[in-house]
Design an enzyme around this catalytic site. Structure first.
Site, PDB file in Angstrom:
ATOM      1  N   GLU A 260      10.841   2.361   9.019  1.00 14.89           N
ATOM      2  CA  GLU A 260      10.652   2.951   7.696  1.00 14.89           C
ATOM      3  C   GLU A 260      10.844   4.462   7.768  1.00 14.89           C
ATOM      4  OE1 GLU A 260       6.941   1.750   5.943  1.00 14.89           O
ATOM      5  OE2 GLU A 260       7.434  -0.384   6.020  1.00 14.89           O
ATOM      6  N   HIS A 278       7.323  -0.206   0.479  1.00 17.34           N
ATOM      7  CA  HIS A 278       5.958   0.018   0.973  1.00 17.34           C
ATOM      8  C   HIS A 278       5.059   0.566  -0.144  1.00 17.34           C
ATOM      9  CE1 HIS A 278       3.587   0.788   4.936  1.00 17.34           C
ATOM     10  NE2 HIS A 278       2.801   0.360   3.975  1.00 17.34           N
TER      11      HIS A 278
END
Length: 525
Positions: A260, A278
């Site tokens: 990420e 997220h």
């Protein structure tokens, strides 16, 4: 006046709470690491979310820093070891975004079942492909919940309200706790085999990393759908892509990824994959909750020294610390020992404080025992939140004190109940050295080492030699070898300190010995 710097975007309520507590507040979100480093002199508290990376280098620029408060549960962006080394307390807020994250998981489940994202794109493109988007009802389907902590428990309750059958896999959740949530506790293999949907709500640890791999997916039902709002590393994404290509997995919905920000992924571009960036905790209510919690915790710490939800600091007053400190390591080690030798869900912990310990405030020590017990499965448990985590998992804590200590000056006895069965260990201090003096009914004196083999065997001639031979042949060096038995010719225990990790093949060889009672365990301290 102490100063708190808010380095990420938080609700304005955080600043208001800190100011009302008599603290100077500086709000400076979005600074580069270099700019932030230049602002940390004279700062006593640093409040962050996930954007600010609290590295060792950053901490070196904050000589006055006392506490880092994370508005949220994940602390991947904070170097906790570096903070501990520098005497900086790290706190998080593990409860403020529980409902929001659980709701996001269920939203993704619905999106998968009814193919909502793909249907939306098709309809807005001017198509009317009504027959193309044949969905699946979730009522009557089986939901497998991996991990039944704060978020997993809420998912269970909500899923039961949706008329789903709910299965739970969590080694630290008792059957009674699962029943209270309307779920059935099962083994991992059963959950994989029977679930129509699998949702992940477990922390990322060495045990859970990659737990959903090709082997696990192969044991799932054809047509299963997988939801992950926990941590990206739980799933081997390449294995999932292969299963999506083959059709074995009908769909997947991910809010978290192995890397990420996930600006590219092999999962992207598939109509049977739903992806979000997220945002599981991203609701106004959740952000308000975690901002308020972190501000209240930091204010209490900076003004009174109270420690709440700390990941690296004991909850001990300045007056109690000198008397309790020698026993802190012993309490943690005994908890870790009993937690690792239990082979079923723990339903209760009994701690007996004996001898000199009966006259002390042992509450911080009981937190350390629970921290040790739970640490083999959870990566964010600490002596402060361990009692709450234990209660959430249906683990009852009972404590007793007595001046009798079996001839020792002080003794800690820890018993872990697993339904009708239990495991008991006891330990003491020889000077400042930690010593294990009893396991079940067997008395012996053993030091704790970083890596130890724990073995139950029949007390017969030659067993020790065979074990030593296997370890020698496999290149595993023995540092210490401790033995104990209740009576001659019965059962015995061996606790072997080794210098390096023990491969599975070595454990297989020892387990195959005719006098081995149970598979040996590798214990880590």
């Amino acid at each position: 006046m102490k100063k708190v710097l808010i380095a990420d975007r938080l609700s304005a309520r955080a600043g208001e709470i800190l100011s009302a507590a008599g603290l100077e507040v500086v709000v400076a979100p979005g600074l580069s690491p270099e700019m932030l480093s230049g602002r940390l002199a004279g700062v006593h508290g640093l409040a962050v979310r996930s954007a600010t990376q609290v590295t060792a280098d950053l901490l070196d620029c904050a000589p006055d820093l006392e506490v880092v408060g994370r508005a949220g549960i994940g602390v991947d962006n904070i170097d906790i070891a570096a903070a501990t080394e520098r005497g900086v307390v790290v706190m998080n807020t593990p409860y403020g975004n529980t409902v929001t994250t659980a709701e996001h998981a269920l939203a993704l489940l619905f999106a998968l079942a009814r193919q909502i994202p793909a249907a939306d794109r098709s309809t807005q493109a001017g198509k009317w492909e009504k027959s193309r988007f044949m969905g699946s009802e979730i009522a009557g389907k089986t939901l497998g919940v991996v991990g039944c902590g704060n978020v997993g428990a809420v998912v269970c309750a909500r899923a039961r309200g949706l008329a789903m059958r709910v299965l739970v896999f969590d080694p630290f959740v008792s059957e009674s706790r699962a029943r209270d949530l309307g779920a059935a506790k099962v083994e991992f293999e059963t959950l994989l085999a029977e679930s129509d949907f699998v949702t992940l709500h477990t922390p990322l640890t060495e045990r859970t990393r990659g737990m959903i791999d090709a082997d696990a997916i192969g044991r799932m039902k054809p047509g299963v759908r997988i939801v992950n709002c926990a941590r990206g590393g739980l799933v081997v994404e390449a294995d999932l892509c292969a299963a999506l290509d083959s059709g074995h997995v009908a769909g997947a919905a991910f809010d978290v990824f192995e890397v990420e920000p996930a600006e590219e992924s092999d999962l992207f571009g598939r109509e049977n994959v739903v992806a979000t960036p997220h945002v599981g905790a991203s609701t106004a209510e959740a952000q308000e909750n975690v901002a308020v919690e972190v501000a209240e915790q930091m204010a209490a710490f900076l003004n009174t020294g109270a420690v709440v939800n700390a990941l690296n600091a004991p909850s001990v007053t300045a007056e109690e610390a000198p008397r309790l400190k020698p026993y802190m390591g012993l309490a943690d080690a005994l908890g870790r020992f009993v937690g690792q030798i239990c082979d079923d869900a723990i339903t209760g912990i009994d701690i007996a404080w004996r001898g000199d310990l009966a006259r002390l405030n042992t509450r911080p020590l009981s937190g350390l025992v629970l921290q040790g017990v739970l640490s083999s499965q959870l990566d964010s448990v600490n002596m402060v939140n361990a009692p709450f985590v234990a209660r959430e998992r249906g683990i009852e804590l009972r404590e007793s004190s007595t001046g009798e200590a079996d001839g020792y000056r002080a003794l800690i006895e820890v018993r872990a109940a697993m339904g009708e069965r239990s495991r008991t260990v006891a330990g003491t201090l020889f000077g400042d050295r930690l010593r294990l003096v009893r396991v079940q009914d067997i008395h012996f004196e053993a030091a704790f080492g970083p890596i130890m083999l724990f073995l139950r065997n029949h007390d017969r001639p030659g067993v020790i030699g065979k074990i030593g031979t296997i370890l020698g042949e496999e290149g595993v060096n023995i540092a210490n070898f401790h033995l104990g038995r209740p009576v001659s010719g019965g059962h015995a225990l061996a606790l072997i300190e080794i210098d390096e990790d023990c491969p599975e093949r070595v454990l297989d060889r020892i387990d195959a010995l005719p006098d081995t009672i149970a598979r040996p365990l590798v214990l880590r301290f």
